[in-house]
Design an enzyme around this catalytic site. Structure first.
Site, mmCIF file in Angstrom:
data_model
loop_
_atom_site.group_PDB
_atom_site.id
_atom_site.type_symbol
_atom_site.label_atom_id
_atom_site.label_comp_id
_atom_site.label_asym_id
_atom_site.label_seq_id
_atom_site.Cartn_x
_atom_site.Cartn_y
_atom_site.Cartn_z
ATOM 1 N N ALA A 208 0.859 -1.182 0.000
ATOM 2 C CA ALA A 208 0.000 0.000 0.000
ATOM 3 C C ALA A 208 0.898 1.235 0.000
ATOM 4 O O ALA A 208 2.071 1.155 0.350
ATOM 5 C CB ALA A 208 -0.879 -0.026 1.238
ATOM 6 N N GLY B 42 0.562 -5.178 0.865
ATOM 7 C CA GLY B 42 -0.556 -5.281 -0.067
ATOM 8 C C GLY B 42 -0.140 -5.911 -1.390
ATOM 9 O O GLY B 42 -0.977 -6.519 -2.079
ATOM 10 N N GLU C 298 -0.237 -9.502 -0.789
ATOM 11 C CA GLU C 298 -1.646 -9.863 -0.578
ATOM 12 C C GLU C 298 -2.385 -9.961 -1.918
ATOM 13 O O GLU C 298 -3.238 -10.831 -2.104
ATOM 14 C CB GLU C 298 -2.319 -8.841 0.343
ATOM 15 C CG GLU C 298 -1.807 -8.981 1.780
ATOM 16 C CD GLU C 298 -2.341 -7.902 2.698
ATOM 17 O OE1 GLU C 298 -2.157 -6.708 2.374
ATOM 18 O OE2 GLU C 298 -2.938 -8.247 3.728
ATOM 19 N N GLU D 213 4.163 -5.314 7.416
ATOM 20 C CA GLU D 213 3.307 -4.282 8.014
ATOM 21 C C GLU D 213 3.642 -3.991 9.468
ATOM 22 O O GLU D 213 3.590 -2.836 9.900
ATOM 23 C CB GLU D 213 1.837 -4.685 7.887
ATOM 24 C CG GLU D 213 1.240 -4.457 6.502
ATOM 25 C CD GLU D 213 1.452 -5.624 5.542
ATOM 26 O OE1 GLU D 213 2.320 -6.472 5.821
ATOM 27 O OE2 GLU D 213 0.758 -5.679 4.519
HETATM 28 N N1 3HC Z 1 4.527 3.527 -0.043
HETATM 29 C C1 3HC Z 1 4.977 4.732 -0.426
HETATM 30 N N2 3HC Z 1 6.231 4.988 -0.821
HETATM 31 C C2 3HC Z 1 7.064 3.936 -0.819
HETATM 32 C C3 3HC Z 1 6.686 2.649 -0.426
HETATM 33 C C4 3HC Z 1 5.335 2.457 -0.034
HETATM 34 N N3 3HC Z 1 4.856 1.260 0.310
HETATM 35 N N4 3HC Z 1 7.736 1.828 -0.536
HETATM 36 C C5 3HC Z 1 8.756 2.580 -0.977
HETATM 37 N N5 3HC Z 1 8.353 3.849 -1.150
HETATM 38 C C6 3HC Z 1 9.153 4.975 -1.660
HETATM 39 C C7 3HC Z 1 10.246 5.389 -0.702
HETATM 40 O O1 3HC Z 1 9.754 6.308 0.248
HETATM 41 C C8 3HC Z 1 11.254 6.006 -1.632
HETATM 42 O O2 3HC Z 1 10.779 7.287 -1.964
HETATM 43 P P1 3HC Z 1 11.796 8.492 -2.200
HETATM 44 O O3 3HC Z 1 12.637 8.054 -3.361
HETATM 45 O O4 3HC Z 1 10.913 9.645 -2.456
HETATM 46 O O5 3HC Z 1 12.582 8.615 -0.925
HETATM 47 C C9 3HC Z 1 11.135 5.138 -2.887
HETATM 48 O O6 3HC Z 1 9.859 4.504 -2.805
HETATM 49 C C10 3HC Z 1 12.189 4.061 -3.002
HETATM 50 O O7 3HC Z 1 12.228 3.343 -1.778
HETATM 51 P P2 3HC Z 1 13.601 2.903 -1.092
HETATM 52 O O8 3HC Z 1 14.551 4.034 -1.123
HETATM 53 O O9 3HC Z 1 13.232 2.307 0.211
HETATM 54 O O10 3HC Z 1 14.092 1.803 -2.133
HETATM 55 P P3 3HC Z 1 14.803 0.431 -1.843
HETATM 56 O O11 3HC Z 1 15.011 -0.184 -3.162
HETATM 57 O O12 3HC Z 1 15.950 0.613 -0.922
HETATM 58 O O13 3HC Z 1 13.738 -0.469 -1.024
HETATM 59 C C11 3HC Z 1 11.597 -1.445 -0.607
HETATM 60 C C12 3HC Z 1 12.553 -0.853 -1.654
HETATM 61 C C13 3HC Z 1 12.178 -2.731 0.003
HETATM 62 C C14 3HC Z 1 10.306 -1.773 -1.314
HETATM 63 C C15 3HC Z 1 11.383 -0.453 0.559
HETATM 64 O O14 3HC Z 1 11.052 0.803 0.011
HETATM 65 C C16 3HC Z 1 10.295 -0.826 1.506
HETATM 66 O O15 3HC Z 1 10.525 -1.599 2.418
HETATM 67 N N6 3HC Z 1 9.081 -0.275 1.314
HETATM 68 C C17 3HC Z 1 7.997 -0.459 2.219
HETATM 69 C C18 3HC Z 1 7.348 -1.799 2.030
HETATM 70 C C19 3HC Z 1 6.159 -1.953 2.951
HETATM 71 O O16 3HC Z 1 6.221 -1.674 4.133
HETATM 72 N N7 3HC Z 1 5.042 -2.440 2.402
HETATM 73 C C20 3HC Z 1 3.857 -2.606 3.145
HETATM 74 C C21 3HC Z 1 3.062 -1.356 3.096
HETATM 75 S S1 3HC Z 1 1.663 -1.409 4.150
HETATM 76 C C22 3HC Z 1 0.532 -2.338 3.309
HETATM 77 O O17 3HC Z 1 0.791 -2.824 2.248
HETATM 78 C C23 3HC Z 1 -0.801 -2.454 3.977
HETATM 79 C C24 3HC Z 1 -1.633 -3.523 3.381
HETATM 80 O O18 3HC Z 1 -1.566 -4.672 4.175
HETATM 81 C C25 3HC Z 1 -3.062 -3.093 3.299
#
Ligand code: 3HC
Length: 708
Positions: free
Chosen positions: A69, A107, A110, A130
């Site tokens: 998400a 997500g 998922e 998450e």
């Molecule tokens: N939402 C919004 N922005 C995100 C994002 C997300 N889920 N994941 C990454 N980004 C953004 C980062 O903020 C960054 O933005 P910036 O360039 O403006 O600073 C850009 O994408 C690149 O991210 P990274 O610098 O972290 O890139 P990496 O290649 O080092 O890592 C990654 C990639 C492993 C995907 C890491 O970004 C990460 O762990 N992201 C979060 C993943 C996450 O937590 N997903 C679950 C979200 S909650 C969810 O899905 C709820 C659901 O259950 C309903």
């Protein structure tokens, strides 16, 4: 080939060889931002109604499948998609294949779990991270994953939030097939053609076979709750996640989904989720240095050298080897070198014994670390990190030697934790190639990597140092050149107040309890015992000799002089039984405290827990503001990142400045001003703190004035 195309900006639908290909294209990581879910639903509906389509593929454009998400949308009002995508997939009359590369997280995974089949390239990573941002998988993950891989494995993945490599995901049963080769899209279309006619469609929600495993382990959920009790203190998300997986085992699918939705809603705006989201973005922001040209060509670092085979140098060499870099470890003393390599081997062996490293990986890492005794042997390394004794003349001698031998273009870094980087650079004829790279202890474990920008450090050197930290798994953070740089400089007032409060009547065990209850894994006095009380003894003596107004710590000094150096001597602030690291309150320490405060005539009083917490942390907040004001740090959030990853500050509290912001700049300032009156100059409020208090400004958003 392609015989129909419908385009939305974020999601494309194309038909190729009778397979509908849904491509999510929302750079950089295909987060499920506004419009993406609706785009997917439209594409699924299009595929369902198109008679020419026999099956569909869901794939990500760019470097990832879907990273989850859009975290930026959490905590804000946002439009809901027409329906949950998973519902549409559950009702799809045609099979859908998730084709995964890069990351399938949250997500994203998922969505894949709601597809009928999943294939992935070997390098893909899958996970439900998450909990790391204070929420739980809210798109059916807590109900589908246990049905697919069994509740035990699902719990481990959900509670740890870890990224699972594709081959392991295949072994667990998440992935149906690993795809070799470079054309995932082609492979996915071929896979979809193969399974297009298979009926019934395999829906994860319909599976019950793996859930029966829970009956064989009746204590499973309680055991997991107990196992996380220490680490998850003060947090709800891990427990809510466990409750949802338990619901998957005990309730019908739709009831479980309802529960998941309800608990997700409870968590989204919790304090813990807000703080963890802040920490997530702070850790991304910290990589950015305003003013540095984006297109700088950085020198490639293929091999590195570390000068000094002591504990720190050894830990740094391990950091390189752990990330696959060849590294030479230089020490002029064969004895120190031999001991250094032995220590490294012992450290790796401990990991092998604990099961966190295989013996084969240990051997691989050890072969990457080459002990050498002469400077000539490291001359052609791309980068060198000096980690010798923390004395300026010693550092200068090393840098002058490095200047003589290192090839042109080599990067010269110092691991000094406090010394003037400009003075060190001045020992060379190439100060532009010199920067500080400050590792924390233990260097191979701690993530904070402070990059110190000297007056003459070139933009390329600075950017290369930041990049190097990331390449070895650290979180690089910019610091200006000043005494203690940013991290230690913000920590020093904390350490001082810790000692002074004990002089005034607080008990070390009370201070430790307060900080552990706040969320630290270990209290500060117990930490002192772990690192050794003698570590800063010499520095204190030196400073006291140089500066008559320097406030020393006579109780700590007395303990050191008595040979109570901490855990290593079985006694420090606490007493320790043989081979047991549990601190035991020791009346002998009380006697030392009583005797020192008696000699100094310091009046004794009681401290409330709140006073202890605030006195420790506000002193650091005030110093952090001073550092920002001086332009030695770029952002308050960078300081938070350093505290989270270098000093064990509880992550679910966001960081020092984020936490203080929750109290408010005005209240922090008022208290600091009172203590300034009471305790004198060391509590002089920073001008920035005062200004934020007066303007109602935000501490966490404060920026330094540094320009690079
Ligand atoms: N939402 C919004 N922005 C995100 C994002 C997300 N889920 N994941 C990454 N980004 C953004 C980062 O903020 C960054 O933005 P910036 O360039 O403006 O600073 C850009 O994408 C690149 O991210 P990274 O610098 O972290 O890139 P990496 O290649 O080092 O890592 C990654 C990639 C492993 C995907 C890491 O970004 C990460 O762990 N992201 C979060 C993943 C996450 O937590 N997903 C679950 C979200 S909650 C969810 O899905 C709820 C659901 O259950 C309903």
């Amino acid at each position: 080939m392609a015989n129909a195309t419908v385009e939305t900006p974020l999601v494309r639908f194309e038909v190729e060889d009778s397979i509908g290909v849904i491509t999510i294209d929302n750079p950089p990581v295909n987060a499920l931002g506004p419009g993406v879910r609706d785009g997917i639903i439209e594409a699924l509906e299009q595929g369902a109604s198109d008679a020419a389509v026999s099956a569909m593929v869901m794939i990500g454009a760019g470097r990832s499948f879907i990273a989850g998400a859009d975290i930026r949308q959490f905590g804000k009002p946002r439009p809901n998609p027409k329906r949950p995508v998973a519902d549409v997939l559950d009702h799809s009359p045609k099979p859908v294949v998730a084709a995964i590369h890069g990351y399938a997280l949250g997500g994203g995974l998922e969505h894949a779990l709601a597809c009928h089949y999943r294939i992935a390239v070997p390098s893909a990573k899958l996970g439900l991270p998450e909990v790391l941002i204070g929420i739980l998988p809210g798109g059916g993950g807590t109900q589908r994953l246990p049905r697919l891989i069994g509740p035990k494995a699902a719990l481990e993945m959900i509670v740890s939030g870890r990224h699972v490599p594709a081959p392991e995901a295949k072994a667990l049963g998440i992935i149906d097939e690993i795809v070799e080769g470079t054309d995932l899209r082609r492979a996915a279309i071929a896979f979809a053609q193969r399974i297009a006619d298979r009926r019934p469609l395999p829906r994860v929600r319909d599976r019950g076979d793996r859930l029966a495993e829970a009956a064989r382990e009746p204590d499973l959920f309680e055991t997991v709750r107990k196992s996380i009790a220490r680490k998850a203190r003060g947090q709800k998300a891990p427990y809510h996640s466990i409750a949802c997986v338990e619901a998957a085992v005990t309730m019908p699918f739709d009831t479980g989904i309802e529960m998941e939705r309800r608990l997700f809603g409870e968590l989204e705006n919790s304090e813990e989720a807000k703080a963890l989201r802040y920490a997530f973005f702070a850790e991304r922001e910290v990589a950015k240095i305003p003013g540095l040209p984006k297109d700088l060509a950085l020198p490639e670092i293929k091999n590195a050298a570390v000068v000094g085979a002591g504990t720190m140098g050894g830990g740094i060499a391990m950091s390189f080897a752990d990330y696959g870099f060849a590294v030479k470890l230089l020490d002029a003393s064969p004895e120190i070198l031999r001991k250094g390599i032995e220590r490294i081997r012992d450290n790796y062996q401990t990991s092998v014994k604990r099961g966190s490293l295989t013996a084969a990986d240990m051997d691989k890492r050890l072969t990457l670390i080459e002990p050498v005794e002469s400077y000539e042997a490291i001359a052609d390394c791309d980068a060198v990190i000096e980690a010798v004794f923390e004395e300026m003349p010693v550092k200068k001698e090393v840098f002058s030697r490095l200047d003589q031998v290192m090839k042109p273009g080599a990067l010269l870094f110092s691991n000094t934790s406090a010394l003037d980087i400009d003075e060190i650079a001045a020992a060379t004829t190439r100060p532009e190639a010199v920067a500080g790279t400050h590792f924390f202890v233990p260097a191979n474990v701690m993530k904070t990597f402070e990059v110190v920008n000297g007056a003459q450090t070139s933009p390329v050197t600075l950017a290369a140092a930041m990049q190097l930290g990331r390449a070895i798994g650290k979180i690089s953070a910019y610091a200006g050149n000043c005494d203690g740089f940013v991290a230690n400089r913000t920590r020093i007032p904390f350490n001082l107040e810790q000692g002074l409060m004990v002089e005034e009547g607080a008990r070390p065990e009370q201070v430790d309890r307060v900080m552990v209850e706040f969320g630290y894994p270990v209290g500060p006095f117990a930490v002192n015992d772990m690192s050794g009380l003698d570590i800063s003894y010499a520095t204190r003596k030196r400073r006291a000799a140089a500066d008559p107004s320097y406030r020393s710590l006579p109780i700590t000094d007395r303990l050191v002089e008595m040979g109570r150096l901490g855990q290593k001597t079985g006694a420090g602030w606490y007493r320790y039984r043989n081979n047991d690291r549990t601190p035991i309150v020791d009346p002998e320490v009380d006697a030392v405290i009583a005797s020192v405060v008696g000699e100094l005539g310091i009046p004794q009083r009681q401290f409330s827990d709140e006073e202890i917490l605030r006195r420790l942390l506000f002193s650091s907040v005030n110093e952090a503001c001073r550092i920002l004001e001086e332009g030695k740090a770029l952002r308050a959030s960078d300081i938070d990142v350093m505290w989270l990853n270098g000093f064990g500050f509880p992550r679910y509290r966001g960081g020092l400045m984020y936490w203080a912001d929750g109290i408010g700049a005005r209240e922090v300032y008022n208290q600091v001003a009172i203590w300034h009156q009471r305790y004198g100059a060391r509590w002089r409020p920073s001008a920035l703190l005062q200004q934020l208090a007066e303007s109602g400004g935000s501490l966490r958003e404060a920026k330094g004035l540094a320009s690079v």
